[in-house]
Design an enzyme around this catalytic site. Structure first.
Site: not given
Length: 347
Positions: A153, A149-151
């Site tokens: 990581s 998940g971008c947030n």
């Protein structure tokens, strides 16, 4: 050797970013692109910036259309990848850019997502510090990869070095994120309309409800935390892509500012895609636009007794597609940086 590639969910933002990176990759050839509602249409209608892939036509997202490729990237909503991946051969490298294979704990999945819980796959953040080294070591030779998940990581990379080195406490971690709406995918919903976004900043998933929280806690446990507690508040801001994390944690008694800087410096020394900025410097989202790079600025607020870690990354590149390709490179024994750049686009 050239590896044949299929990208499922190719008409969306994440799928489009995977394709943009693969288009310049020396070892991958995209031969199949799939979609659901958009099946049957030329790819170029939905990804008009990908001129070199204009010959491709979207086909239906089915196991039959994905089998037979060396590598399959699944850029699908959560709940859509698990069953599809089970139908693919164990020899195929499958990289899931969705959430279905990120969480190890079934209770976490049930609480934050719901539906069937699928087995966790090796997690696609190679630079993530762990108690035994780096997450990279778990990716070598694997044929199943869970892109982050971008947030999740972003926050994990911002904090994990301090956890591993024992210079920040695992409780009372506070994170606030400025995020672009592309992280929510390509969909027509009121909060993502230009008239709602422009000139405004809007918090969402406030009060411990965001789905990336258990993923972050899982990553911090890999770095040595036993029971991390986290306040996580994302704020939607009017930029198409990007994440700016401001994460603070209590400084462990006896740890000095020099100890803190050494923890992050040691963790990311030699990492081309995660870089600690010079003391007193802090990143902007503009600095990482289009790049597979996470930049970190670090400070110690001695009056408050807290460490402040500020990280910027492009949510669609290092936060999703870039991480997926980087880890596919590792799994296949290729140059880890193949097809990826540390250089952003400016202005």
């Amino acid at each position: 050797m050239t590896f044949s590639v299929a990208v499922a969910g190719a008409s969306g933002y994440a799928g489009g970013e995977v394709l943009r990176i693969l288009a310049a990759h020396p070892d991958f050839e995209v031969v199949t692109v799939t979609a659901n509602a958009n099946a049957g249409r030329p790819l170029i209608e939905h990804q008009p910036h990908l001129r070199s892939l204009s010959h491709l036509t979207l086909v239906a997202t089915t196991a039959e259309n994905l089998v037979g490729h060396d590598v399959v990237f699944l850029a699908l909503p959560h709940g859509a990848s698990g069953a599809l991946a089970e139908a693919l051969d164990d020899r195929t490298l499958v990289v899931d850019c969705g959430a279905d294979h990120r969480l190890e704990n079934e209770a976490d999945w049930s609480a934050f997502y719901g539906g069937q819980h699928f087995a966790a796959w090796p997690y696609a953040v190679p630079e993530l510090p762990t108690t035994t080294g780096k997450q990279r070591e778990r990716l070598v030779g694997t044929r199943r990869i869970a892109a982050p998940g971008c947030n999740a990581s972003a926050v994990s990379l911002a904090l994990a070095p301090g956890i591993r080195a024992g210079v920040i406490e695992q409780h009372d971690i506070v994170t606030v994120l400025a995020v672009g709406p592309s992280g929510a995918g390509k969909k027509l919903e009121v909060p993502y309309l230009a008239s709602e976004l422009l000139g405004s900043a809007a918090p969402y998933a406030v009060g411990g409800t965001h789905r990336h929280i258990p993923e972050i806690q899982q990553n911090l446990r890999l770095a040595g935390a036993s029971d991390p507690t986290l306040s996580f508040t994302p704020v939607l801001v009017p930029m198409a892509r990007g994440i700016l994390v401001t994460a603070t944690a209590r400084l462990v008694a006896g740890a000095s500012p020099a100890d803190v800087r050494k923890a992050w410096s040691d963790a990311y020394d030699g990492e081309p895609f995660v870089q600690l900025l010079p003391e007193g410097s802090f990143p902007r989202t503009a600095d990482v636009l289009g790049a597979n790079t996470a930049l970190i600025g670090l400070a110690v607020d001695e009056a408050a007794g807290r460490v402040v870690s500020v990280l910027a990354m492009d949510n669609l590149v290092k936060g999703t597609a870039g991480a997926a390709v980087q880890c596919a490179n590792i799994a296949l024994g290729l140059d880890e940086s193949a097809g990826l750049s540390v250089n952003g686009v400016a202005p």
